[in-house]
Design an enzyme around this catalytic site. Structure first.
Site, PDB file in Angstrom:
ATOM      1  N   ARG A  39     -19.740  96.054  18.780  1.00 10.86           N
ATOM      2  CA  ARG A  39     -21.044  95.535  18.382  1.00 10.86           C
ATOM      3  C   ARG A  39     -20.916  94.432  17.339  1.00 10.86           C
ATOM      4  NH1 ARG A  39     -23.226  98.583  15.413  1.00 10.86           N
ATOM      5  NH2 ARG A  39     -21.709 100.282  15.263  1.00 10.86           N
ATOM      6  N   LYS A 181     -27.781 100.083  22.404  1.00 11.96           N
ATOM      7  CA  LYS A 181     -28.107 100.370  21.010  1.00 11.96           C
ATOM      8  C   LYS A 181     -29.377  99.663  20.535  1.00 11.96           C
ATOM      9  CE  LYS A 181     -24.829 103.260  20.031  1.00 11.96           C
ATOM     10  NZ  LYS A 181     -25.175 104.702  19.905  1.00 11.96           N
ATOM     11  N   HIS A 200     -28.603 110.199  16.298  1.00  9.82           N
ATOM     12  CA  HIS A 200     -27.386 109.630  16.867  1.00  9.82           C
ATOM     13  C   HIS A 200     -26.430 110.794  17.027  1.00  9.82           C
ATOM     14  CE1 HIS A 200     -23.701 106.794  16.554  1.00  9.82           C
ATOM     15  NE2 HIS A 200     -24.173 106.804  17.774  1.00  9.82           N
ATOM     16  N   SER A 218     -19.381 106.552  16.380  1.00  8.57           N
ATOM     17  CA  SER A 218     -18.455 106.335  17.488  1.00  8.57           C
ATOM     18  C   SER A 218     -17.030 106.687  17.054  1.00  8.57           C
ATOM     19  CB  SER A 218     -18.506 104.881  17.943  1.00  8.57           C
ATOM     20  OG  SER A 218     -19.775 104.566  18.455  1.00  8.57           O
ATOM     21  N   LYS A 222     -18.142 112.978  19.402  1.00 10.76           N
ATOM     22  CA  LYS A 222     -19.415 113.465  19.948  1.00 10.76           C
ATOM     23  C   LYS A 222     -19.324 113.715  21.451  1.00 10.76           C
ATOM     24  CE  LYS A 222     -22.433 110.301  19.013  1.00 10.76           C
ATOM     25  NZ  LYS A 222     -21.469 109.231  18.710  1.00 10.76           N
ATOM     26  N   THR A 223     -18.840 112.714  22.168  1.00  9.48           N
ATOM     27  CA  THR A 223     -18.781 112.819  23.628  1.00  9.48           C
ATOM     28  C   THR A 223     -17.781 113.881  24.054  1.00  9.48           C
ATOM     29  OG1 THR A 223     -19.401 110.499  23.865  1.00  9.48           O
ATOM     30  CG2 THR A 223     -18.335 111.545  25.747  1.00  9.48           C
ATOM     31  N   ASP A 237     -25.077 110.968  23.302  1.00 11.30           N
ATOM     32  CA  ASP A 237     -25.186 109.995  22.208  1.00 11.30           C
ATOM     33  C   ASP A 237     -26.548 109.889  21.528  1.00 11.30           C
ATOM     34  OD1 ASP A 237     -23.851 108.017  20.638  1.00 11.30           O
ATOM     35  OD2 ASP A 237     -24.886 106.460  21.748  1.00 11.30           O
ATOM     36  N   ARG A 303     -14.183 101.509  26.761  1.00  9.61           N
ATOM     37  CA  ARG A 303     -15.375 102.315  27.033  1.00  9.61           C
ATOM     38  C   ARG A 303     -15.509 102.658  28.505  1.00  9.61           C
ATOM     39  NH1 ARG A 303     -18.536 104.483  22.774  1.00  9.61           N
ATOM     40  NH2 ARG A 303     -17.969 103.279  20.923  1.00  9.61           N
TER      41      ARG A 303
END
Length: 517
Positions: A39, A181, A200, A218, A222-223, A237, A303
């Site tokens: 980003r 995002k 988030h 990130s 989390k994933t 997410d 990704r």
């Protein structure tokens, strides 16, 4: 020419014909985003007008631009989109129809449209029709570039949101995460005004519909930790938490793929080896087209975007009941935080507002190795309102639904970054499963003298000696120095919230004699 609502297969065909992408040996689509592999956090803007003036938390994250500047940027994007082929999709955001928002996305590249098709949800026949959730549109054209002198931007790249016009314009970057995002920022602006907590976070649920929520930036896990074969994945997410329970905003997942393991992350591994998945900046062999997930030749921020239904045990409705376990994930590069700590409600607010982690290499432009950061609400770049608004909503729900809160370190142990090792996924998964099942709440704890949170004395399946991080370091004096240093950083960072929270929350942080003045 505008191609409207093409199927995923049609978008893949267009992308290949235009030489935007190539196929992996397994049929996944490979896209290379060029200059930006993360980003452009410093190039995000929000139009400052009477409706946003008092609501938006203006500053380095939410930078203001005028309506005139926005229209100049939009004109440049539309000039690109109108000059050749572009791709338009009707979509939606929000698995709970009562809080869903119609969304349109128009892109320059076919694979960007595929990404939007993967990440967002199908349009609904009926919505809640709330005044704040009217249709929103994203226009994304990487070939459009701002002129900093003319447009008042920092660079040629821009991600600009106009809440009054209900539009986002993106230019100068092909990184797909900007599309996703920007709409998360939009939901973070509107839903809290309706009394809904936006998070988030990833989420999953058991057969009893009780959910678990995993906060984290990130790269914190989390994933990975929410994709558990024994539970139903709600989403990886972005979620809302209403009085009806938890609901996913999206219809897809956007997982970090670097060093992806078929043994530690089998569900994600399988999803990445199927037709229809979009792999961004993942390296493939030039001849065989076999994917090398271990390679960081392009970036560490590789990704994978895939529909959530590629996870076999996903929750078909994208919703779940009220969470009984809330896990705050921190990638601690200092190697100080324990593998798990139990938090009081006040400590939960303190650590939620602190949002401590280390930015993992590649998630933002210019980040090439882990950097210590405090990102409010574990997602400051996407929070349009003041962080305390989200913290207040979280505190209300923790209290109302009696959720247990834990801080889990998925970062380093046996020393800091560069000396120690990354926490094994197997250890973090065992801890998380114990938290979700309620097993962890029943063990005996001891209070950490510096941080004040509770550390379990023992947990079946894990060597008790590693539950206290100091035990994993060879140089105990070095650990003590690192611990006090990190504690001081927490206290220094929290000063900006001190006059906006209760004394109980202010006192919930670390306690060191030489506190930062």
């Amino acid at each position: 020419m505008i191609h409207k609502n093409l199927t995923a297969t049609q978008l893949i065909e267009k992308s290949l014909r235009h030489h935007e992408t190539h196929l992996s040996a397994d049929g996944a689509l490979i896209a290379i985003s060029g200059k930006f592999t993360g980003r452009a956090a410093k190039d995000k803007y929000i139009v400052r007008d009477p409706s946003t003036e008092q609501l938006v938390d203006w500053g380095a994250v939410n930078q203001p631009i005028t309506e005139k500047q926005f229209q100049q940027l939009k004109s440049k994007v539309l000039n690109v989109l109108d000059s050749d082929e572009s791709f338009y999709l009707d979509l939606s955001v929000g698995a709970d129809p009562r809080y869903a928002m119609p969304l349109s996305v128009r892109t320059e590249h076919a694979y960007q449209a595929l990404f939007a098709w993967i990440m967002f949800r199908e349009p609904l026949s009926d919505y809640g029709h709330h005044e704040l959730l009217k249709p929103f549109t994203v226009y994304a054209a990487p070939s459009a570039h701002a002129d900093p002198d003319e447009d008042g931007t920092r660079s040629e790249t821009f991600i600009a949101i106009n809440f009054a016009a209900r539009e986002v314009v993106i230019g100068g970057t092909k990184y797909c995460g900007e599309i996703k995002k920007s709409i998360f920022t939009v939901m973070n602006y509107y839903l809290p005004q309706m009394g809904i907590m936006t998070m988030h976070a990833s989420a999953n649920s058991g057969d009893n519909e009780e959910s678990a929520v995993f906060f984290g930036l990130s790269g914190t896990g989390k994933t990975t930790l929410s994709a558990d074969a024994s539970r139903h994945l709600i989403g990886d997410d972005e979620h809302g938490w209403s009085d009806n329970g938890v609901f996913n905003f999206e219809g897809g997942c956007y997982a970090k793929a670097i060093k992806l393991s078929p043994t530690a992350e089998p569900e994600i591994w399988q999803a990445c080896h199927t037709f229809g998945t979009l792999l961004e900046n993942v390296v493939t062999d030039e001849n065989s087209r076999v994917v090398d997930f271990d390679s960081d030749k392009i970036t560490e921020n590789t990704r994978a975007a895939y529909k959530i239904n590629k996870i076999p045990n996903h929750h078909p409705d994208g919703t779940g009941g009220h969470p009984k376990a809330i896990v705050m994930l921190a990638c601690d590069a200092f190697g100080v935080l324990p593998p798990v700590a139990k938090l009081t409600p006040e400590q939960a607010m303190f650590y939620f507002l602190s949002g401590y982690t280390a930015k993992v290499a590649g998630t933002e432009a210019g980040v090439t190795e882990p950097q210590t950061t405090f990102s409010a609400c574990f997602g400051a770049p996407f929070m349009a309102l003041h962080p305390t608004r989200y913290a207040e909503l979280l505190a209300e729900r923790i209290k109302k639904y009696n959720a247990s809160c834990y801080l889990v370190n998925t970062g380093w142990w046996r020393g800091p970054y560069g000396v120690g090792e990354r926490m094994p996924i197997s250890v973090s998964r065992r801890i998380v499963n114990a938290a979700i099942s309620g097993e962890l709440a029943q063990v005996e704890f001891e209070i950490d003298p510096i941080f004040g949170f509770q550390i379990p004395k023992a947990l079946p399946g894990i060597d008790s000696s590693v539950l206290k991080m100091r035990n994993t370091w060879q140089d105990k004096a070095a650990y003590d120095a690192q611990e006090r240093k990190l504690a001081g950083m927490f206290l220094e960072n929290f000063k900006k919230y001190a006059d906006k929270v209760s004394e109980a929350v202010r006192s919930a942080g670390p306690n060191v004699q030489d506190k930062v003045a």
